[in-house]
Design a protein around this motif. Structure first.
Motif, PDB file in Angstrom:
ATOM      1  N   LEU A 173      18.230  -2.806  -0.170  1.00 42.00           N
ATOM      2  CA  LEU A 173      18.130  -1.768   0.848  1.00 42.00           C
ATOM      3  C   LEU A 173      17.914  -0.398   0.196  1.00 42.00           C
ATOM      4  CD1 LEU A 173      20.952  -2.777   3.381  1.00 42.00           C
ATOM      5  CD2 LEU A 173      18.614  -3.595   3.220  1.00 42.00           C
TER       6      LEU A 173
ATOM      7  N   GLY B  32      15.823  -4.429   9.276  1.00 41.80           N
ATOM      8  CA  GLY B  32      16.181  -4.433   7.864  1.00 41.80           C
ATOM      9  C   GLY B  32      15.500  -3.336   7.075  1.00 41.80           C
TER      10      GLY B  32
ATOM     11  N   SER C  50      20.408   1.001  12.501  1.00 41.45           N
ATOM     12  CA  SER C  50      21.470   0.951  11.489  1.00 41.45           C
ATOM     13  C   SER C  50      22.671   1.795  11.905  1.00 41.45           C
ATOM     14  CB  SER C  50      20.939   1.433  10.132  1.00 41.45           C
ATOM     15  OG  SER C  50      19.954   0.564   9.635  1.00 41.45           O
TER      16      SER C  50
ATOM     17  N   ASN D 133      18.242  -7.536   9.057  1.00 43.21           N
ATOM     18  CA  ASN D 133      19.241  -7.710   7.994  1.00 43.21           C
ATOM     19  C   ASN D 133      19.959  -9.059   8.145  1.00 43.21           C
ATOM     20  OD1 ASN D 133      18.995  -5.295   6.449  1.00 43.21           O
ATOM     21  ND2 ASN D 133      19.981  -4.167   8.102  1.00 43.21           N
TER      22      ASN D 133
END
Length: 295
Positions: free
Chosen positions: A42, A103, A128, A255
């Protein structure tokens, strides 16, 4: 050069998956550090995200907000309902997978497949920030009566797993530009290293299923492939014209490694299996999308 990268990508993916299945002892060595490898992946891909692109995306928040609501609320609710009525054991795994954030590996997919990055940047940021609060709430509302769910622990895990790489990426770009440049220039090879470690660790935990419960593996592979297709259709259909490839990528490239860790900790390995096996359509989809979009 491009063909060499494609061959290296395909070899790294297939080799690491097979190594995890047939050499689980090696995978078990790296498996306990899945969140570390995920965080590193990430971090690498966050370095690609331009503040200018991010500002441009938020200058037109309507399409982004609509797509984020679809990603975090409408899609997981719809997928949970479908799975619940068709095959209930997959309802919770499908809910977890469909409700996780876009992701930070999605820009890595864009670098291979093509597509416009700004919408993906916005989806990564918004989802996120929101998912640590939205997903545990959905899970608690839909399946809380069947599990003793530590809601606060779920929120903390998601916050740590997402925000530490986010913060590290921005701080590195600001205070260590030479390190940032090196990582960015070598991001493909470095990303492959962490992809290999993640695949080995994930599939090592599933190795026994491939030899003793082949029906379960086939069912899970079918479910993960259908989920990938449903995510792709939703992302393409709900995105603004001209950004549909980016919308598709933002909806399908999620993710899932974080979902596996999350599910294994709170619900057990069989619930986590769908997120792990999702790696198969995840990577197969990259090669398929590259051919379709390139054509």
């Amino acid at each position: 050069m491009r063909q060499g990268k494609d061959a290296l990508l395909a070899s790294a993916i297939s080799g690491s998956i097979l190594a995890g299945i047939f050499l689980p002892q090696a995978g078990m060595v790296v498996g306990p550090y899945l969140l570390v490898w995920l965080g590193a992946l990430l971090f690498l891909n966050l370095l690609k995200l331009s503040p200018k692109d991010l500002a441009g995306t938020f200058s037109r928040p309507g399409p982004l907000a609509a797509l984020a609501v679809v990603k975090l609320v409408a899609l997981p609710l719809a997928m949970y309902a479908i799975a619940y009525f068709l095959y209930r054991p997959f309802a919770l795994p499908v809910l977890l997978l469909s409700g996780i954030s876009t992701g930070l590996g999605a820009p890595f997919v864009v670098s291979i497949v093509g597509g416009r990055l700004p919408l993906i940047v916005g989806m990564i940021t918004v989802t996120s920030l929101a998912v640590p609060f939205v997903l545990p709430s959905l899970v608690h509302a839909l399946v809380g009566s069947e599990f003793d769910l530590p809601l606060a622990d779920m929120v903390v895990l998601l916050l740590l797993a997402l925000f530490i790489p986010l913060g590290a990426g921005w701080l590195t770009k600001k205070y260590a530009p030479s390190t940032s440049r090196f990582a960015d220039e070598n991001s493909f090879v470095l990303s492959l290293v962490f992809v290999v470690l993640i695949n080995m660790g994930m599939f090592a935990t599933l190795s026994e299923y491939f030899f003793t419960e082949q029906l379960f593996v086939l069912q899970t592979l079918a479910a993960s492939s259908l989920a990938y297709a449903a995510f792709a259709v939703a992302g393409y259909a709900c995105s603004p014209f001209g950004e549909r490839t980016a919308g598709l990528i933002s909806m399908t490239y999620v993710n899932n490694t974080l979902v596996m860790v999350f599910a294994a900790q709170f619900f057990g390995p069989q619930v986590a299996a769908l997120a792990a096996i999702y790696n198969l359509p995840y990577y197969a989809g990259i090669l398929l999308l590259k051919k379709i979009i390139g054509r």
